[in-house]
Design a protein around this motif. Structure first.
Motif, PDB file in Angstrom:
ATOM      1  N   LEU C 280       4.224  -2.482  16.694  1.00  0.00           N
ATOM      2  CA  LEU C 280       4.672  -1.379  16.211  1.00  0.00           C
ATOM      3  C   LEU C 280       3.492  -0.526  16.289  1.00  0.00           C
ATOM      4  N   ILE C 281       2.279  -0.922  16.223  1.00  0.00           N
ATOM      5  CA  ILE C 281       1.097  -0.191  16.210  1.00  0.00           C
ATOM      6  C   ILE C 281       0.945   0.575  17.718  1.00  0.00           C
ATOM      7  N   THR C 282       1.220  -0.353  18.547  1.00  0.00           N
ATOM      8  CA  THR C 282       1.067  -0.050  20.046  1.00  0.00           C
ATOM      9  C   THR C 282       2.053   0.926  20.310  1.00  0.00           C
ATOM     10  N   LEU C 283       3.248   0.752  19.885  1.00  0.00           N
ATOM     11  CA  LEU C 283       4.289   1.585  20.206  1.00  0.00           C
ATOM     12  C   LEU C 283       4.116   3.112  19.691  1.00  0.00           C
ATOM     13  N   ILE C 284       3.484   3.160  18.298  1.00  0.00           N
ATOM     14  CA  ILE C 284       3.293   4.343  17.687  1.00  0.00           C
ATOM     15  C   ILE C 284       1.944   5.130  18.321  1.00  0.00           C
ATOM     16  N   ALA C 285       0.788   4.191  18.613  1.00  0.00           N
ATOM     17  CA  ALA C 285       0.071   4.850  19.318  1.00  0.00           C
ATOM     18  C   ALA C 285       0.247   5.392  20.698  1.00  0.00           C
ATOM     19  N   VAL C 286       1.144   4.758  21.471  1.00  0.00           N
ATOM     20  CA  VAL C 286       1.515   5.177  22.597  1.00  0.00           C
ATOM     21  C   VAL C 286       2.424   6.599  22.628  1.00  0.00           C
ATOM     22  N   CYS C 287       3.132   6.589  21.647  1.00  0.00           N
ATOM     23  CA  CYS C 287       3.914   7.976  21.403  1.00  0.00           C
ATOM     24  C   CYS C 287       3.209   9.184  20.586  1.00  0.00           C
ATOM     25  N   ALA C 288       2.434   8.576  19.725  1.00  0.00           N
ATOM     26  CA  ALA C 288       1.913   9.697  18.871  1.00  0.00           C
ATOM     27  C   ALA C 288       0.607  10.358  19.175  1.00  0.00           C
ATOM     28  N   PHE C 289      -0.142   9.696  20.096  1.00  0.00           N
ATOM     29  CA  PHE C 289      -1.514  10.252  20.459  1.00  0.00           C
ATOM     30  C   PHE C 289      -1.085  10.621  21.974  1.00  0.00           C
ATOM     31  N   LYS C 290      -0.083  11.414  22.249  1.00  0.00           N
ATOM     32  CA  LYS C 290       0.024  11.760  23.486  1.00  0.00           C
ATOM     33  C   LYS C 290      -1.064  12.280  24.415  1.00  0.00           C
ATOM     34  N   SER C 291      -1.549  11.191  25.600  1.00  0.00           N
ATOM     35  CA  SER C 291      -2.636  11.851  25.842  1.00  0.00           C
ATOM     36  C   SER C 291      -2.721  12.912  26.833  1.00  0.00           C
ATOM     37  N   LYS C 292      -3.799  13.982  26.622  1.00  0.00           N
ATOM     38  CA  LYS C 292      -3.682  15.176  27.155  1.00  0.00           C
ATOM     39  C   LYS C 292      -4.193  14.870  28.786  1.00  0.00           C
ATOM     40  N   THR C 293      -5.294  13.863  28.882  1.00  0.00           N
ATOM     41  CA  THR C 293      -5.570  13.708  30.375  1.00  0.00           C
ATOM     42  C   THR C 293      -4.504  12.895  31.033  1.00  0.00           C
ATOM     43  N   ARG C 294      -4.369  13.564  32.414  1.00  0.00           N
ATOM     44  CA  ARG C 294      -3.103  12.907  33.140  1.00  0.00           C
ATOM     45  C   ARG C 294      -3.864  11.784  33.750  1.00  0.00           C
ATOM     46  N   PRO C 295      -2.889  10.720  34.294  1.00  0.00           N
ATOM     47  CA  PRO C 295      -3.402   9.508  34.970  1.00  0.00           C
ATOM     48  C   PRO C 295      -3.698  10.062  36.424  1.00  0.00           C
ATOM     49  N   PRO C 296      -4.699   9.197  37.123  1.00  0.00           N
ATOM     50  CA  PRO C 296      -4.700   9.375  38.475  1.00  0.00           C
ATOM     51  C   PRO C 296      -3.532   9.944  39.331  1.00  0.00           C
ATOM     52  N   ALA C 297      -3.831  11.016  40.039  1.00  0.00           N
ATOM     53  CA  ALA C 297      -2.748  11.482  40.833  1.00  0.00           C
ATOM     54  C   ALA C 297      -1.923  10.596  41.713  1.00  0.00           C
ATOM     55  N   ALA C 298      -2.596   9.474  42.278  1.00  0.00           N
ATOM     56  CA  ALA C 298      -1.973   8.779  43.046  1.00  0.00           C
ATOM     57  C   ALA C 298      -1.542   7.278  42.471  1.00  0.00           C
ATOM     58  N   THR C 299      -1.166   7.379  41.215  1.00  0.00           N
ATOM     59  CA  THR C 299      -0.815   6.223  40.340  1.00  0.00           C
ATOM     60  C   THR C 299       0.465   5.674  40.709  1.00  0.00           C
ATOM     61  N   GLY C 300       0.362   4.539  41.326  1.00  0.00           N
ATOM     62  CA  GLY C 300       1.767   3.719  41.634  1.00  0.00           C
ATOM     63  C   GLY C 300       2.065   4.146  43.001  1.00  0.00           C
ATOM     64  N   ILE C 301       1.578   4.922  43.653  1.00  0.00           N
ATOM     65  CA  ILE C 301       1.924   5.064  44.943  1.00  0.00           C
ATOM     66  C   ILE C 301       1.273   4.502  46.271  1.00  0.00           C
ATOM     67  N   PRO C 302       1.979   3.522  46.867  1.00  0.00           N
ATOM     68  CA  PRO C 302       1.174   2.762  47.990  1.00  0.00           C
ATOM     69  C   PRO C 302       0.715   3.750  49.078  1.00  0.00           C
ATOM     70  N   TYR C 303      -0.656   3.631  49.608  1.00  0.00           N
ATOM     71  CA  TYR C 303      -0.888   4.393  50.531  1.00  0.00           C
ATOM     72  C   TYR C 303      -0.542   4.297  51.856  1.00  0.00           C
ATOM     73  N   VAL C 304       0.093   4.950  52.633  1.00  0.00           N
ATOM     74  CA  VAL C 304       0.173   4.881  53.902  1.00  0.00           C
ATOM     75  C   VAL C 304      -0.325   5.791  54.785  1.00  0.00           C
ATOM     76  N   LYS C 305      -1.225   4.908  55.661  1.00  0.00           N
ATOM     77  CA  LYS C 305      -1.770   5.638  56.573  1.00  0.00           C
ATOM     78  C   LYS C 305      -1.028   6.300  57.783  1.00  0.00           C
TER      79      LYS C 305
END
Lengths: 362, 512, 306
Positions: C280-305
């Protein structure tokens, strides 16, 4: 044009089959290294899954919940949501079905079954919608919320069967709910087997999935959102409500799976009610490439693994948990399918080039 | 022998031959133009030289020595640097972090930013540029980012610098600054290869020019020997494409789109659209011109209901649509050809059929009771493909298999088929070859003559000047001026795009 | 009361330790643009491998090293699929978790049997720091911990230095934001990402070891039970920087610590509710303190040369 499409159709089957074979091979190596006899194990597994009418019935019974959790993962994924929460949604569906199924004494069987299944669907669906709301309101990643909600659902169900729903008449003090009334138990399809009507419901769910995604406007919107949110926005689609609907249906599928498992197999809600069905669903959806027929077939394969593994454990002493390894290998080989793509091999490229040049000459 | 010699280079991607036996030789200390249309192979050739691709055949000599460039690191070690068309900076990092990224000659483990910054500042002084090493890159203007890219290469002591379409994102004035910098660099002995498709730039600053077409070298000439732009143009394009747009005088009707005092602030409270008012009448094209990133996207997104304006109002056909959803805006017979086809207008994985149904699917004709009537839709879509010349292998192939030109025709066909009262076209011809560009431009004129009100956003001055009936210039989210097409000149627009209001030129204000 | 605070603090620090160790590793892979859903699996495998290693060698140190070696191998598989085959990161992560569940359960039953009591192994001993551990209230909480706990917290400034002041850190940050830019400068995106994944695998494995050998002294099936996902949440919640991750893990660890406290002290609360707390604490933390810093722009995207 037609001749060009054909090889693609073949490839749809080529990759899953190669993935399954590769996974089995790898499992063979792993369990041989652990000192077990692989041939014996696979034999026991096969006999346990398909060796008799009863075994086949058991396989289909085990396939039912994972087909539904597979559909759950697939429909959410089509709308761009990664639903790792089918496990929790299944529990909540089973919980809702337990409440309805142990009460309403005297209701005619057909009606009672129907409303119990609807309760199961809604239990999962409403629990699923929490994920959607948290995502819409707080931008909370569903990767984390779904997993947390799984643990919360399991603990909550554990509390329910220990206190309010506890079967007080039982002889043991083991936490479990009362058994559902006989009027809601799903009818057996073939006498002498445990095969119950759940598999028919699973087939209906598959048909619904297919028709909904392909032939309805809401389904079209979901597929658009899943592939490109910005295109969907430009087309005037309602992103948040459509996503909510997707996770609602996804949760509903999982909840229905829980209700069917309850009414067809277990009859009581217990701790460890789900045998990891929620996560099996992910593998089912991936192996089936989120395709309706594919989910059905891979659901049966996973059902077979489940039902065969008990016999395998009995004969070879190899723990049932081995099938998780097989599953993970299948997922890996399906998702990493490009390593089996012989079209990328040099030999094939050279061959294709020569063929193309010949084609140009003639 | 020349400073750089690329001999008989060939490269193919799958079955597509991108470069066929191309040779290029560049003299030391010159600016050498590489001219060609989109897809002619210019960038591919330079990416091979910079080590991003490997050639299938051919050899490269630098300073009479054969070199094997296996990656960009080797290229940089040989003194070859490249400024890509799409900048290769890391926006959230600081200037100096970007500069020393991957450069471990100052120190191997720690970053030693102070030391690097000192060297960077010296470099800035030498070339008269003012960029703080501690600024964060995303706060820099586009022009500054480009200069930073050049400095990044110079920091690594390159002797050969490749610039890929460097002027595409600059105002005419910024372009001038860039050109004088390039002159200074060649004076210091650097060699520059300049990729472009703009003829005037070749004539202006280049010493020598190699023309590519369909992956082959068409000609290599010294600029002093070129007689006319037309001669260059026909070399570049090959066939005689009808380059002229046939256009009658506009027959305008009622005001269709009216935007008043529109403002928009982004998440960081930066004002992106600042008090813009404009009106588009039925039967006319209003061209919105400006360098990329001066509020065009935000303006369009506000109109389309994709962003909520901070202030002001928007109305379509006299009805207020400020803050309404995209769906409601689309219901006013609005069509939108968005700036980035692949991101905003089509889905590669969808079939052509599905893509063509994306906008009108809610219509009752497309199916009732929430269902899709694919049979009817397919028949309808086949008609669109025929009408708009979309060449596809069938309605059920993924749209990603279509060429860029055909994808765009598909999008344009879908949007125009709805016979919009208001058409918003953003960079409708970006990245297309001459044939497809002219086809689409002529289609826009046809729509205008049918009576549609058209808002055209483009960064290409030529396109604006050819198509528009009136022109509005945006600079930093503000409307610098609105004028009749006849009153506009290239130079005048250039100054406005740079935010300079020329006092002594006469601007005819247009009452709306 | 003071005793309660002290024991709560001590328990918080101890429950936060595995999250922090894994979190510092995942931080690097996250910064390189990898969503490492397989963390859960790495930790689970680490937990068992540590016990096995310690059981075989009779040394908790060798056991830990053995566990890290095993999880690095597992991370290599993850990297192969994610970086080289460009497969979907979430799906590969789920596969790793499924594999870990199957492999650890199977091996645990084969090696230690189902019903026999767990083997006696060499675990992490508490090492009180002389002097400091005598400070009232906090002394016992902060300075009477296993060695690995001190190391984990001391690693926070080191991780900060590496991330912001070295070439390696700069490359990791840049690869997560704009892999193509790195490619044009001759930095191998593949190598950086693979390195970050292997590193995260090693630390996640060590985090797992701490669960089985620092908090307990045996392995139980599925004992990580969602902590891998909490680590992911901690990295997001900690805004992708080492200090933030440390604070986040202390908050999430408090959930675990509170669970133990409630179970021990308040018999009136059903244990199922206290079990929900960390989640519950994790759930609340993830929701309540919405992070203003964004994740790295290429998160989750495989790099294709290209």
């Amino acid at each position: 044009m037609r001749s060009k499409l054909k090889p693609e159709k073949i490839f749809q089957l080529y990759f899953p089959i190669v993935a399954i074979l590769a996974a089995l091979l790898l499992t063979a190596i792993v369990i041989s290294v652990m000192g077990f006899n692989f041939v014996e194990a696979i034999q026991a597994l096969f006999v346990g899954a398909f060796g008799s009418l009863g075994a086949i019935g058991e396989t289909l019974n085990k396939a039912t919940p994972v087909i539904l959790t597979g559909l759950s993962y697939a429909i959410a994924q089509k709308c761009g949501i990664i639903n790792l929460g089918a496990e929790g949604q299944l529990y909540m569906g089973a919980l809702a079905a337990t409440i309805v199924g142990t009460n309403l004494n005297g209701t005619p069987s057909v009606i009672h079954i129907t409303i119990t299944l609807i309760a199961g669907f809604l239990g999962g669906a409403l629990y699923g919608i929490i994920v959607g709301l948290l995502k819409n309101l707080f931008d909370a990643s569903e990767l984390i919320t779904t997993i947390m909600l799984n643990y919360i659902a399991m603990a909550f169900c554990g509390w329910c069967i220990s206190f309010p729903l506890k079967d007080t008449e039982a002889t043991s003090n083991f936490p479990q709910s009362r058994a559902v009334l006989e009027s809601v138990q799903l009818p057996r399809l073939i006498s002498g087997t445990r095969l119950h009507a759940g598999i028919i419901l699973a087939v209906l769910a598959i048909v619904f999935y297919y028709v909904f995604l392909k032939y309805t406007k809401k389904g079209f919107e979901m597929r658009t959102i899943g592939l490109s949110r910005s295109v969907a926005q430009n087309a005037g689609m309602r992103l948040s409500t459509t996503s909510l609907l997707a996770i609602f249906i996804a949760g509903g599928f999982a909840g229905l799976g829980g209700a069917i498992e309850l009414l067809g197999v277990q009859f009581r809600l217990i701790n460890a009610f789900s045998l990891n069905f929620g996560f099996d669903g992910i593998a089912v959806a991936l192996l089936g490439n989120s395709n309706a027929l594919g989910i059905g077939l891979s659901g049966i394969l996973f059902g077979a693994l489940r039902s065969g593994s008990n016999r395998m454990q009995m004969i070879t002493k190899l723990p049932v948990a081995v099938i998780y390894m097989i599953q993970s290998f299948i997922i890996l080989f399906v998702i990493g399918r490009s390593m089996f793509d012989f079209r990328k091999l040099r030999v094939y490229k050279r061959f294709a080039k020569r063929k193309m040049l010949q084609g140009e000459k003639t | 022998m020349a400073y750089l010699d690329m001999k008989n280079v060939s490269k193919s991607f799958g079955t597509l031959v991108a470069l066929d036996n191309v040779s290029l030789s560049v003299q030391k200390g010159t600016i050498h133009a590489l001219l060609g249309e989109n897809g002619a192979g210019k960038s591919t050739l330079m990416n091979i030289l910079y080590g991003m691709y490997q050639q299938n055949e051919g050899t490269i000599y630098l300073d009479n020595e054969e070199i094997d460039i296996k990656d960009s690191k080797t290229a940089l070690d040989h003194g070859i640097g490249m400024v890509h068309q799409h900048f290769t900076l890391v926006p959230p990092l600081t200037v100096i972090e970007n500069v020393i990224l991957g450069y471990d000659k100052i120190s191997r483990v720690g970053l030693q930013l102070q030391k690097a910054a000192k060297r960077f500042e010296e470099l800035c002084q030498r070339f008269n540029m003012d960029i703080s090493p501690w600024a964060v890159v995303e706060d820099l203007s586009i022009g500054q980012q480009q200069r930073l890219e050049i400095l990044k290469a110079l920091f690594r002591d390159v002797s050969l610098l490749i610039l890929d379409e460097p002027t595409a994102v600059l105002t005419p004035q910024e372009t001038e600054t860039l050109f004088s910098l390039l002159k200074q660099l060649t004076d210091e002995g650097l060699t520059i290869i300049f990729i472009t498709h703009k003829l005037a730039e070749v004539m202006n600053i280049c010493d020598c020019c190699t023309v590519l077409r369909n992956g082959r070298v068409v000609s290599e000439v010294a600029v002093s020997e070129i007689e006319s732009k037309e001669q260059l143009a026909s070399m570049m394009v090959g066939s005689n494409v009808d380059l002229i747009i046939h256009k009658e005088e506009a027959q305008t009707g009622d005001v269709i789109l009216s935007v008043e005092e529109l403002c928009f602030d982004d998440e960081d409270r930066v004002r992106r659209v600042d008090d813009i008012s404009l009106a588009v009448k039925s039967g006319e094209i209003l061209g919105v011109c400006g360098v990329d990133g001066n509020g065009q996207s935000e303006l369009i997104r506000c109109i389309m209901g994709l962003l909520h304006p901070t202030g002001g109002s928007i109305s379509i056909c006299g009805e207020d649509v400020t803050g309404k959803t995209t769906r409601e805006v689309l219901n006013h017979h609005v069509s939108h050809i968005p700036e980035d086809r692949l991101k905003m207008a089509m889905i590669k994985e969808f079939t052509v059929n599905e893509n063509l149904a994306l906008m009108a699917y809610r219509d009752q004709q497309y199916g009732r009771f929430g269902f899709m009537n694919w049979k009817w839709i397919t028949e309808q879509n086949i008609k669109i493909c025929e009408e708009y010349n979309v060449k596809t292998q069938g309605m059920h192939v993924p749209a990603g298999t279509l060429s860029g030109g055909n994808q765009q025709k598909m999008v344009v066909g879908r949007e125009l088929d709805r016979e919009p009262t208001l058409l918003i076209a953003v960079h409708p011809s970006r990245g297309l070859d001459v044939g497809a560009t002219k086809y689409i431009q002529n289609r826009l004129i046809q729509e205008r003559d049918r009576g549609a009100a058209i808002l055209l956003v483009s960064t290409e001055l030529d396109e604006i000047l050819e198509l528009s009936d009136r022109i509005i210039v945006l600079y930093r989210g503000r409307a610098m001026s609105t004028m009749q097409r006849k009153a506009a000149t290239r130079e005048h627009l250039g100054l406005l795009m740079a935010g300079i209001s020329p006092k002594n030129t006469t601007v005819t204000p247009v009452t709306m | 009361m003071i005793d309660t605070i002290t024991s709560f603090l001590a328990s918080d620090i101890r429950t936060a330790t595995p999250l922090l160790i894994a979190g510092l590793g995942i931080l690097f892979s996250s910064r390189a643009g990898i969503v490492n859903v397989g963390t859960e699996g790495f930790m689970l495998v680490g937990a068992l491998a540590g016990v096995v290693g310690s059981w075989l060698t009779n040394s908790s140190l060798l056991g830990s090293l053995f566990a890290m070696g095993v999880t690095v191998l597992l991370a290599a598989i993850f990297a192969f699929f994610v970086v080289y085959l460009r497969a979907d990161q979430t799906v590969v992560g789920v596969a790793i978790n499924t594999f870990a569940l199957g492999a650890t359960t199977t091996l645990n039953r084969i090696l230690f049997g189902m019903n026999t009591s767990p083997p006696l192994i060499n675990v992490f001993d508490v090492v009180p720091i002389p002097g400091l551990s005598k400070i009232p209230i906090i002394g016992d909480a902060l300075f009477s911990q296993p060695l690995l706990t001190y190391l984990a917290f001391l690693s926070v400034p080191i991780a900060w230095f590496v991330m912001y002041k070295t070439h390696i850190g700069l490359k990791v940050r840049a690869v997560g934001e704009n892999p193509r830019a790195c490619d044009t400068l001759g930095i191998s995106v593949t190598k950086v990402r693979t390195g970050a994944i292997l590193f995260s695998g090693a630390l996640a494995g060590l985090g797992g070891v701490f669960i089985s050998m620092g908090q307990l002294s045996f392995f139980t099936e599925d004992m990580v039970s969602g902590r891998g996902y909490m680590v992911l949440a901690a990295v997001v919640f900690g805004r992708n920087n080492p200090v933030g991750v440390m604070l986040a893990t202390l908050i999430f660890g408090a959930g675990d610590a509170l669970m133990y406290q409630i179970q021990a002290a308040m018999s009136g609360v059903p244990y199922q509710f206290s079990m929900m707390l960390p989640y519950l604490i994790t759930l609340i933390a993830v929701c309540a303190f919405k992070s203003k810093t964004r994740p790295p722009a290429a998160t989750g995207i495989p790099y294709v040369k290209e």
